[in-house]
Write a protein that holds these residues in place. Structure first.
Motif, PDB file in Angstrom:
ATOM      1  N   ASP A 109       0.877  -1.109  -0.265  1.00  0.00           N
ATOM      2  CA  ASP A 109      -0.023  -0.644  -0.098  1.00  0.00           C
ATOM      3  C   ASP A 109       0.629   1.152  -0.102  1.00  0.00           C
ATOM      4  O   ASP A 109       0.333   2.039  -0.467  1.00  0.00           O
ATOM      5  N   THR A 110       2.327   1.507   1.213  1.00  0.00           N
ATOM      6  CA  THR A 110       3.047   2.502   0.646  1.00  0.00           C
ATOM      7  C   THR A 110       3.521   3.177  -0.292  1.00  0.00           C
ATOM      8  O   THR A 110       3.997   3.968  -0.875  1.00  0.00           O
ATOM      9  N   LEU A 111       4.034   1.985  -0.559  1.00  0.00           N
ATOM     10  CA  LEU A 111       4.814   1.724  -2.354  1.00  0.00           C
ATOM     11  C   LEU A 111       4.062   2.296  -3.615  1.00  0.00           C
ATOM     12  O   LEU A 111       4.366   2.635  -4.304  1.00  0.00           O
ATOM     13  N   ARG A 112       2.474   2.173  -3.580  1.00  0.00           N
ATOM     14  CA  ARG A 112       1.388   2.284  -4.303  1.00  0.00           C
ATOM     15  C   ARG A 112       1.273   4.348  -4.658  1.00  0.00           C
ATOM     16  O   ARG A 112       1.250   4.798  -5.524  1.00  0.00           O
ATOM     17  N   ARG A 113       1.748   4.279  -2.988  1.00  0.00           N
ATOM     18  CA  ARG A 113       1.277   5.660  -2.549  1.00  0.00           C
ATOM     19  C   ARG A 113       2.698   6.741  -3.473  1.00  0.00           C
ATOM     20  O   ARG A 113       2.608   8.005  -3.171  1.00  0.00           O
TER      21      ARG A 113
END
Length: 329
Positions: free
Chosen positions: A288-292
């Protein structure tokens, strides 16, 4: 010691990170504690945490607590930290004993210390927003030294994998009392908490060393005196034998559950704005963090006069590991 320099910052870096072990294996297949990994090929997460600490405390008063069994990792990652500021646990016996060890070590050097504790394994996209909240935290601590102040972060979504703080009434210093904690609620409850203006629990907290010692005495009992005695004996002998022997018989105790949550009257919370904060506790949260992240992330952050001008990269790149696992299905 001047009034301004009473603030100490301690980075909590002794955890195992077992929930993320599937992403943190090195080339030999050994799991690396996530605080010594990077999110996307930059500096290790523990070094990011030390940068946060350096924004609120002088270099000589930035400490880290680590576990002896991780020495091959922290000796390199913490090489710029003064050696006496690396507090070593013989083994991990939970955050309560780690906090106690830090408090006793800092009190030995500064009986009037104010201590800010920061986890070593979190990622923050907007560091400036969190830095402002950390500065507010130190101000609150100077004006209200008799309690424990927590940083709650405005949630960006109803995440059932995180802990929540439900704020209570507004206090005279602008902080809020703590009505209750909710740990990893079901998705439906997380949505209710989000709508009710609850905050994510960052586990960033601060208190005077004497306040923390009083709370620890109340909830850990004779262990406090046992640890103080062990440290005194080891100081005289120049070895760590007494502390090692004590840790062998200590139970595992979580600081938040055993010390903080049973003392709501001593707690207050201040709010940090949504800042892309993530505890990276699970592979899902890493993804989820990588997508942001922006498409072209900036190089590792350093500042003039900062503690770390050329931070070493993390031992494992979580983004690369996640991509590899995704390709493998």
């Amino acid at each position: 010691m001047s009034r301004a320099s009473r603030t100490w910052a301690v980075v909590l870096a002794a955890g195992e990170g077992t929930r993320l072990a599937s992403l943190t294996r090195d080339a030999a297949g050994n799991p690396v504690p996530k605080q010594f990994c990077s999110l996307n090929g930059g500096s290790a997460l523990v070094q990011e945490a030390l940068q946060r600490a350096r924004r609120i405390a002088p270099r000589a008063q930035v400490c880290a607590i680590v576990a002896q069994q991780h020495s091959r990792y922290w000796r390199k990652a913490l090489h710029d930290l003064p050696r006496r500021n690396i507090i070593v646990q013989p083994q991990n016996r939970g955050t309560a004993h780690g906090v106690l060890l830090c408090v006793l070590a800092v009190l030995e050097r500064d009986p009037l210390a104010r201590i800010v504790f920061l986890p070593a394994d979190h990622f923050v996209l907007d560091e400036s927003a969190l830095a402002r909240a950390l500065c507010d935290l130190t101000v609150h601590l100077r004006h209200s030294p008799d309690g424990v102040t927590l940083i709650g972060i405005e949630p960006e979504e109803a995440d059932p994998e995180l802990g929540y703080i439900v704020p209570g009434r507004t206090l005279s210093d602008g902080s809020r009392s703590v009505a209750r904690f909710v740990e990893k609620p079901p998705a439906s409850v997380a949505r209710e908490l989000l709508n009710g203006k609850a905050l994510w629990n960052s586990f960033i907290f601060a208190a005077t060393a004497s306040t923390l010692l009083g709370l620890l005495r109340r909830h850990l009992g004779p262990i406090v005196e046992d640890m103080a005695t062990a440290l005194a004996r080891d100081s005289q002998s120049g070895e760590s034998t007494a502390l090692t022997e004590l840790y062998e018989r200590l139970p595992t105790v979580d600081f938040s559950r055993a010390v903080v949550q049973p003392a709501p009257q001593a707690l207050r919370v201040i709010t940090a704005p949504a800042c892309g904060w993530n505890d990276l506790g699970t592979p899902h949260r890493v993804a989820d963090t990588l997508r942001r992240l922006p498409d072209n992330p900036l190089p590792p952050r350093t500042e003039p006069g900062s503690l770390y001008h050329m931070p070493a990269p993390g031992l494992v790149n979580l983004a690369a590991q996640h991509a590899r696992m995704a390709r493998a299905g």
